[in-house]
Design an enzyme around this catalytic site. Structure first.
Site, PDB file in Angstrom:
ATOM      1  CE  LYS A   1      26.588 -18.009 -24.427  1.00  0.00           C
ATOM      2  NZ  LYS A   1      26.470 -16.997 -25.479  1.00  0.00           N
TER       3      LYS A   1
ATOM      4  NE  ARG B   1      26.309 -11.724 -21.441  1.00  0.00           N
ATOM      5  CZ  ARG B   1      25.278 -12.529 -21.686  1.00  0.00           C
ATOM      6  NH1 ARG B   1      24.948 -13.464 -20.848  1.00  0.00           N
ATOM      7  NH2 ARG B   1      24.603 -12.413 -22.810  1.00  0.00           N
TER       8      ARG B   1
ATOM      9  NE  ARG C   1      16.694 -15.138 -30.203  1.00  0.00           N
ATOM     10  CZ  ARG C   1      17.650 -15.323 -29.307  1.00  0.00           C
ATOM     11  NH1 ARG C   1      18.073 -16.535 -29.023  1.00  0.00           N
ATOM     12  NH2 ARG C   1      18.204 -14.283 -28.705  1.00  0.00           N
TER      13      ARG C   1
ATOM     14  NE  ARG D   1      16.057 -12.360 -26.040  1.00  0.00           N
ATOM     15  CZ  ARG D   1      17.090 -13.125 -25.698  1.00  0.00           C
ATOM     16  NH1 ARG D   1      16.979 -14.438 -25.735  1.00  0.00           N
ATOM     17  NH2 ARG D   1      18.236 -12.598 -25.320  1.00  0.00           N
TER      18      ARG D   1
ATOM     19  NE  ARG E   1      21.978  -9.598 -26.779  1.00  0.00           N
ATOM     20  CZ  ARG E   1      21.174 -10.549 -27.258  1.00  0.00           C
ATOM     21  NH1 ARG E   1      20.303 -10.267 -28.199  1.00  0.00           N
ATOM     22  NH2 ARG E   1      21.262 -11.771 -26.798  1.00  0.00           N
TER      23      ARG E   1
HETATM   24  P1  AMP Z   1      21.396 -13.849 -22.807  1.00  0.00           P
HETATM   25  O1  AMP Z   1      20.051 -14.471 -22.856  1.00  0.00           O
HETATM   26  O2  AMP Z   1      22.446 -14.709 -22.171  1.00  0.00           O
HETATM   27  O3  AMP Z   1      21.842 -13.306 -24.156  1.00  0.00           O
HETATM   28  O4  AMP Z   1      21.279 -12.583 -21.838  1.00  0.00           O
HETATM   29  C1  AMP Z   1      20.373 -11.525 -22.111  1.00  0.00           C
HETATM   30  C2  AMP Z   1      20.772 -10.291 -21.319  1.00  0.00           C
HETATM   31  O5  AMP Z   1      20.744 -10.570 -19.915  1.00  0.00           O
HETATM   32  C3  AMP Z   1      22.164  -9.751 -21.583  1.00  0.00           C
HETATM   33  O6  AMP Z   1      22.239  -8.949 -22.747  1.00  0.00           O
HETATM   34  C4  AMP Z   1      22.401  -8.949 -20.298  1.00  0.00           C
HETATM   35  O7  AMP Z   1      21.671  -7.745 -20.315  1.00  0.00           O
HETATM   36  C5  AMP Z   1      21.765  -9.854 -19.238  1.00  0.00           C
HETATM   37  N1  AMP Z   1      22.736 -10.819 -18.700  1.00  0.00           N
HETATM   38  C6  AMP Z   1      22.679 -12.182 -18.807  1.00  0.00           C
HETATM   39  N2  AMP Z   1      23.732 -12.750 -18.210  1.00  0.00           N
HETATM   40  C7  AMP Z   1      24.480 -11.744 -17.708  1.00  0.00           C
HETATM   41  C8  AMP Z   1      25.708 -11.673 -17.014  1.00  0.00           C
HETATM   42  N3  AMP Z   1      26.399 -12.783 -16.696  1.00  0.00           N
HETATM   43  N4  AMP Z   1      26.190 -10.455 -16.669  1.00  0.00           N
HETATM   44  C9  AMP Z   1      25.519  -9.331 -16.958  1.00  0.00           C
HETATM   45  N5  AMP Z   1      24.371  -9.303 -17.643  1.00  0.00           N
HETATM   46  C10 AMP Z   1      23.839 -10.498 -18.017  1.00  0.00           C
END
Ligand code: AMP
Length: 221
Positions: free
Chosen positions: A13, A88, A122, A155, A166
């Protein structure tokens, strides 16, 4: 054009949103990037969300909803935006709906074993931010950045046990959004594991088909 990118972590994404943002000249808003930025700056919010993120858990709805509302209120979002990583949960999607009209939701999908390799493989350069993958785009010199030679890092939430968490959370909390948006008639599926240009063209085609009329290409089934 107000666009939401939906799909499991690691499906691509962020990459597609960054490219499309340039093409359409609208901001790419990544909730994960906003939160990581807060952590890097050592803010109070960053300290609050770090624990959740490192464990692969979702940050509480009320926290992330407030952050996104503030971001979407900024001037650069007036002509549209691409949301990546938000909403989410169904609660987040309902709040978003109250706040702004979404034109189209692109739902990316790909096989799970590929997603796991994309995330757990990654590696990121902490200095120049170059991104590698030990399976698909390995650095030339054992875990060192090809460009600036810094030691590459993984990460915290890309470690394999956290990746599985996740994905579990995605299945439970986020996947129901597919039906939520399908019922709203604005969901369009895109297979993510294809040549990048091909995926971008497909997204653009679907966006142009848009929600406005008879020629809509949006898959409502
Ligand atoms: P991402 O980079 O989108 O994979 O997000 C990394 C982490 O940020 C996720 O695993 C959550 O811990 C937090 N996070 C990002 N977006 C959201 C969201 N919309 N709701 C809750 N937690 C979020």
């Amino acid at each position: 054009m107000n666009i939401v990118f939906l799909g499991p972590p690691g499906v691509g994404k962020g990459t597609y949103a960054a490219m499309l943002s340039v093409k359409l000249n609208i901001p790419h808003i990544s909730s994960g990037d906003i939160l990581r930025d807060e952590i890097n700056k050592g803010t109070e919010l960053g300290n609050k969300v770090r624990q959740y993120m490192n464990k692969g858990h979702l940050v509480p709805d009320e926290v992330i909803i407030e952050i996104l509302k503030k971001r979407l209120d900024k001037n650069d979002c007036k002509k549209g935006f691409i949301l990546d990583g938000f909403p989410r949960t169904v609660r987040q999607a309902e709040e978003l709906k109250r706040f702004v009209d979404i034109d189209i939701v692109i739902n990316f999908f790909a096989p799970e074993d590929l997603i796991i390799k994309r995330l757990s493989g990654r590696l990121i350069c902490p200095k120049c931010k170059a991104v590698y993958n030990i399976y698909f785009r390995p650095p030339k010199n054992n875990r060192k950045c090809d460009i600036c030679k810094s030691k590459l890092l993984q990460r915290e939430d890309d470690k394999e046990n956290v990746v599985r968490k996740r994905l579990e959370i995605y299945e439970r909390e986020t996947k129901p959004l597919i039906d939520f948006y399908r019922r709203n008639g604005i969901l369009s599926d895109v297979y993510a594991d294809q040549d990048i240009e091909h995926v971008i063209n497909e997204i653009v085609r679907k966006i142009k088909g848009d929600v406005h009329g008879k020629n809509s290409r949006i898959n409502k089934t």
